[in-house]
Design a protein around this motif. Sequence first.
Motif, PDB file in Angstrom:
ATOM      1  N   GLY A   1       0.783  -1.229   0.000  1.00 30.81           N
ATOM      2  CA  GLY A   1       0.000   0.000   0.000  1.00 30.81           C
ATOM      3  C   GLY A   1       0.813   1.276   0.000  1.00 30.81           C
ATOM      4  O   GLY A   1       1.687   1.466   0.841  1.00 30.81           O
ATOM      5  N   ASP A   2       0.546   2.135  -0.981  1.00 26.81           N
ATOM      6  CA  ASP A   2       1.136   3.472  -0.992  1.00 26.81           C
ATOM      7  C   ASP A   2       0.196   4.417  -0.249  1.00 26.81           C
ATOM      8  O   ASP A   2      -1.001   4.196  -0.198  1.00 26.81           O
ATOM      9  N   ARG A   3       0.768   5.492   0.295  1.00 25.50           N
ATOM     10  CA  ARG A   3      -0.053   6.406   1.090  1.00 25.50           C
ATOM     11  C   ARG A   3       0.299   7.862   0.784  1.00 25.50           C
ATOM     12  O   ARG A   3       1.462   8.243   0.823  1.00 25.50           O
ATOM     13  N   TYR A   4      -0.707   8.639   0.451  1.00 17.80           N
ATOM     14  CA  TYR A   4      -0.545  10.071   0.256  1.00 17.80           C
ATOM     15  C   TYR A   4      -0.347  10.728   1.625  1.00 17.80           C
ATOM     16  O   TYR A   4      -1.095  10.472   2.559  1.00 17.80           O
ATOM     17  N   ILE A   5       0.683  11.572   1.757  1.00 13.13           N
ATOM     18  CA  ILE A   5       0.940  12.256   3.019  1.00 13.13           C
ATOM     19  C   ILE A   5       0.437  13.692   2.972  1.00 13.13           C
ATOM     20  O   ILE A   5      -0.219  14.158   3.896  1.00 13.13           O
ATOM     21  N   GLY A   6       0.747  14.400   1.897  1.00 15.77           N
ATOM     22  CA  GLY A   6       0.265  15.771   1.806  1.00 15.77           C
ATOM     23  C   GLY A   6       1.040  16.579   0.786  1.00 15.77           C
ATOM     24  O   GLY A   6       2.027  16.120   0.197  1.00 15.77           O
TER      25      GLY A   6
ATOM     26  N   SER B   1       3.963  22.237  -7.664  1.00 16.73           N
ATOM     27  CA  SER B   1       3.686  21.854  -6.278  1.00 16.73           C
ATOM     28  C   SER B   1       4.443  20.579  -5.950  1.00 16.73           C
ATOM     29  O   SER B   1       4.855  19.830  -6.842  1.00 16.73           O
ATOM     30  N   LEU B   2       4.621  20.333  -4.663  1.00 18.74           N
ATOM     31  CA  LEU B   2       5.400  19.190  -4.202  1.00 18.74           C
ATOM     32  C   LEU B   2       4.535  18.303  -3.310  1.00 18.74           C
ATOM     33  O   LEU B   2       3.916  18.774  -2.373  1.00 18.74           O
ATOM     34  N   ILE B   3       4.526  17.006  -3.639  1.00 19.39           N
ATOM     35  CA  ILE B   3       3.747  16.016  -2.891  1.00 19.39           C
ATOM     36  C   ILE B   3       4.701  15.086  -2.143  1.00 19.39           C
ATOM     37  O   ILE B   3       5.729  14.682  -2.683  1.00 19.39           O
ATOM     38  N   LYS B   4       4.355  14.763  -0.899  1.00 18.72           N
ATOM     39  CA  LYS B   4       5.071  13.724  -0.159  1.00 18.72           C
ATOM     40  C   LYS B   4       4.169  12.494  -0.072  1.00 18.72           C
ATOM     41  O   LYS B   4       2.975  12.614   0.226  1.00 18.72           O
ATOM     42  N   TRP B   5       4.757  11.325  -0.319  1.00 18.63           N
ATOM     43  CA  TRP B   5       3.970  10.092  -0.249  1.00 18.63           C
ATOM     44  C   TRP B   5       4.844   8.954   0.263  1.00 18.63           C
ATOM     45  O   TRP B   5       6.072   9.032   0.248  1.00 18.63           O
TER      46      TRP B   5
END
Length: 245
Positions: A124-129, A172-176
Amino acid sequence: MNMENPIDLYDNFFFSKKFECGIFQLKNGKVFHVKKDAIEELDITEIIDSENDQVRYFKCIEGEKKWGIIHISGHEIIPPIYDYISPLIEDRFYKIFNGDYSWKFDEHSFQYFAEHIDTHSWNGDRYIGELSTGQWGLVEISGVNCTVLIAPEFQWLILIDRKIVCCNVGGSLIKWYDGDDKEEYLQTFGGLWKVIEASKWHRRTETGLGEFSEVLEQFKSEYSKQFTEEYTYTYQFIFDPQKIH
């Protein structure tokens, strides 16, 4: 006779045999520099990690975390002036950040993650923000000296090779979190890119703005010959994913 285990006294302890000194943090939060018979308390809130005899830390100033780098010898390399400093890259580079270094849920970026980033790994991958607001830059460390190669003015930086940096403007920058790798990753979306040759030469070379693959090709075709002619070394631009940071 009961004796307290000395290891239980420390949160972190970094030591250099080469310089015969160390920096450590006690469980009570106090940070000290020690060399032979001398010990000095440092005005640091928390030491994070140490690589290449460089200790990454932050200090709370008026309720805000300000990040810096101190050499294991006690010499301050980067004072606590940035809102975040990345882990060390290739023994000499740090990404520096000014802005709000917090990751918040955003419906638009979450949708982008679900459609373009999520690998649907077994664990499972998870979006952090999405990173709130701010700009990134790049510094180089040589011994105890620091040179700002790129001031904090971009939404993200990707170090491609040597001091070849691909910089994002307006994205924009996403952390996952990757469930299989058990690691956190950063991913940009939106905006345009430019490649900057971030050396200390008096003339800095850079491309115009464009898509990521376009500016890489532009840099390779337009500037590699110029470097060979002007600086008398054979420049090889190698796009190796293993070297990207």
